[in-house]
Design a protein around this motif. Sequence first.
Motif, short mmCIF file in Angstrom:
data_model
loop_
_atom_site.label_atom_id
_atom_site.label_comp_id
_atom_site.label_asym_id
_atom_site.label_seq_id
_atom_site.Cartn_x
_atom_site.Cartn_y
_atom_site.Cartn_z
N TYR A 20 15.35 -2.93 -2.15
CA TYR A 20 14.05 -2.94 -2.80
C TYR A 20 12.83 -3.09 -1.91
O TYR A 20 13.01 -3.80 -0.76
CB TYR A 20 14.19 -4.15 -3.99
CG TYR A 20 15.26 -4.03 -4.95
CD1 TYR A 20 15.41 -2.77 -5.65
CD2 TYR A 20 15.83 -5.15 -5.25
CE1 TYR A 20 16.32 -2.63 -6.59
CE2 TYR A 20 16.97 -5.10 -6.11
CZ TYR A 20 17.24 -3.89 -6.83
OH TYR A 20 18.31 -3.80 -7.81
N GLU A 21 11.90 -2.65 -2.36
CA GLU A 21 10.51 -2.65 -1.65
C GLU A 21 10.10 -3.92 -1.56
O GLU A 21 9.94 -4.74 -2.78
CB GLU A 21 9.50 -1.69 -2.09
CG GLU A 21 8.49 -1.46 -1.52
CD GLU A 21 8.34 -0.57 -0.24
OE1 GLU A 21 8.52 -0.63 0.78
OE2 GLU A 21 8.65 0.71 -0.49
N GLN A 22 9.36 -4.61 -0.54
CA GLN A 22 8.78 -5.98 -0.79
C GLN A 22 7.55 -5.86 0.02
O GLN A 22 7.29 -6.16 1.25
CB GLN A 22 9.61 -7.13 -0.40
CG GLN A 22 10.72 -7.27 -1.23
CD GLN A 22 11.50 -8.65 -0.92
OE1 GLN A 22 12.61 -8.86 -0.17
NE2 GLN A 22 10.69 -9.75 -1.17
N PRO A 23 6.56 -5.13 -0.71
CA PRO A 23 5.58 -4.62 0.18
C PRO A 23 4.47 -6.00 0.21
O PRO A 23 4.76 -6.83 -0.39
CB PRO A 23 4.68 -3.83 -0.82
CG PRO A 23 5.76 -3.64 -1.97
CD PRO A 23 6.51 -4.89 -2.04
N GLY A 24 3.46 -5.69 1.11
CA GLY A 24 2.54 -6.58 1.09
C GLY A 24 1.49 -6.49 -0.02
O GLY A 24 1.42 -5.35 -0.40
N ILE A 25 0.90 -7.46 -0.53
CA ILE A 25 -0.01 -7.45 -1.69
C ILE A 25 -1.23 -7.79 -1.31
O ILE A 25 -1.40 -8.70 -0.93
CB ILE A 25 0.60 -8.29 -2.91
CG1 ILE A 25 1.98 -8.03 -3.17
CG2 ILE A 25 -0.36 -7.94 -3.88
CD1 ILE A 25 2.22 -6.70 -3.82
N SER A 62 2.16 0.11 6.77
CA SER A 62 3.54 -0.11 6.05
C SER A 62 3.06 -0.48 4.64
O SER A 62 1.69 0.05 4.25
CB SER A 62 3.73 -1.73 6.36
OG SER A 62 2.60 -2.56 6.27
N ARG A 63 3.93 -0.49 3.78
CA ARG A 63 3.80 -0.55 2.23
C ARG A 63 2.75 -1.57 2.00
O ARG A 63 3.12 -2.98 2.02
CB ARG A 63 5.11 -0.49 1.55
CG ARG A 63 5.07 -0.40 0.08
CD ARG A 63 5.04 0.98 -0.37
NE ARG A 63 4.55 1.45 -1.52
CZ ARG A 63 5.32 1.76 -2.78
NH1 ARG A 63 6.63 1.82 -2.34
NH2 ARG A 63 4.90 1.82 -3.75
N ILE A 68 0.44 -2.81 -1.32
CA ILE A 68 0.07 -2.59 -3.04
C ILE A 68 -1.24 -3.42 -3.00
O ILE A 68 -1.08 -4.57 -2.89
CB ILE A 68 1.26 -2.83 -3.89
CG1 ILE A 68 2.17 -1.72 -3.82
CG2 ILE A 68 0.56 -2.73 -5.27
CD1 ILE A 68 3.55 -2.17 -4.62
#
Lengths: 222, 222
Positions: free
Chosen positions: A8-13, A90-91, A93
Amino acid sequence: MNTKSEIYEQPGITVDLAIFTVNTNKLKVMLVKRAEDPFRENWSLPGGFLLHGESLQAAAYRVLREKTGVKNVYMEQLYTFGDPKRDPRSRVITVAYFALIPWKVLDQPESKKVTDLTWSSVDQLPKLAFDHKDILKYAVKRLRAKAGYSNIVYGLMPEQFRLSELQTMYEIIIDDKLDKRNFRKRMLATNLLQETGEKDITGAHRPAMLYQFKKMEIAFSN
Amino acid sequence: MNTKSEIYEQPGITVDLAIFTVNTNKLKVMLVKRAEDPFRENWSLPGGFLLHGESLQAAAYRVLREKTGVKNVYMEQLYTFGDPKRDPRSRVITVAYFALIPWKVLDQPESKKVTDLTWSSVDQLPKLAFDHKDILKYAVKRLRAKAGYSNIVYGLMPEQFRLSELQTMYEIIIDDKLDKRNFRKRMLATNLLQETGEKDITGAHRPAMLYQFKKMEIAFSN
DNA sequence: TATACTAAGTGTATAATGAACACTAAGTCG
DNA sequence: CGACTTAGTGTTCATTATACACTTAGTATA
């Protein structure tokens, strides 16, 4: 947690804010110059990473305070942008908010002029970092739409104002002219305004009655 | 990345869907029974974690397909819920979507009846996991509001329908009665409908003309 | 085969709302 | 005191929304 992040993606928010004001008859939005890569030296919407234990709205208010010094202004969540490639490194959101601030509240000695912050007319935007132009377009669209069916414009007015100032504010937001008599009739019919009893005596002309909003929430806000 | 996560939150990201349909004159929403902690055995909105490289909308469509087998239905992003305590175990932020599906599309042999999935009337909800009741309330509110000023209700209609069926659909969504003549006048005036030429001859009464939507996007959708 | 039954389909009058439009009032300035 | 500027005010007309009841075209059944 580690096995999970393999699937699973755990992106920066982040939260990003479209902070609007109106000054010199233009709808303006706050932009900040980025000091870091990516997009170093580019203009962008003010924003920041979500902190541990912080709610999204709290993060948005934190950014707002950091950049403007104000709180207690109108703010609402706008939309969440999550394209996988929106941040090249990097990912990340971002949950976008938009806020409205009366210029008078901003134009204080304490908000000293700094070169890494500007108020840009929304119709003359520089190149923006990330997908911030999309975010901003969406925010302007929402603001314009809501001006048509809600009293959101109130969020841009000072404590006391002339009806003609309120009309001008609407005209700037919706980018169109309004009929004075019809406007005044409509506004007074809403019953959201009250006379302050004071008059504005600036200018070489008949003084204007000053109005204020009755104390209540912004109606029809969602 | 590790130093960063000491300061900044890198939560799990989910999408949750309020998937609406109308059946037996009730507005219904899909609920799934959780097989895992937390809230094991509780009903919840269908949802799932965001995958690597997947956009938010793609994740929402993936969940939709997994649970319903359909695509090409109306869906829009609703709101992002990020309270730090909304998941009791770790920080999870959810981006909520809502979708509309005509019951006819769902009521196919392939969507076999399973006990861990149900369509619940929105006015008779069981206890829901997490903050899903808040999400659902917000979704219903938005759906009702949009029914008033857009043609979003179209997303719930089958390919062909009688005007009386369309009226009933509106009445279920807004939970109020409408005047038949005024409704028909208004709908035909929008110019979004066209007669199919076919007639519905079911029932012991005068046959009804069948209509369909002209091929176009849902208007006023944002 | 006539009659009862059911939902489809249609028009008009009235009320409410929105849009167009021009002059007088009350100040300041020179 | 006359010129200038913005404040403030009503009416007419067009459009839209609302309220409301009977005829039509089929099926069912006595």
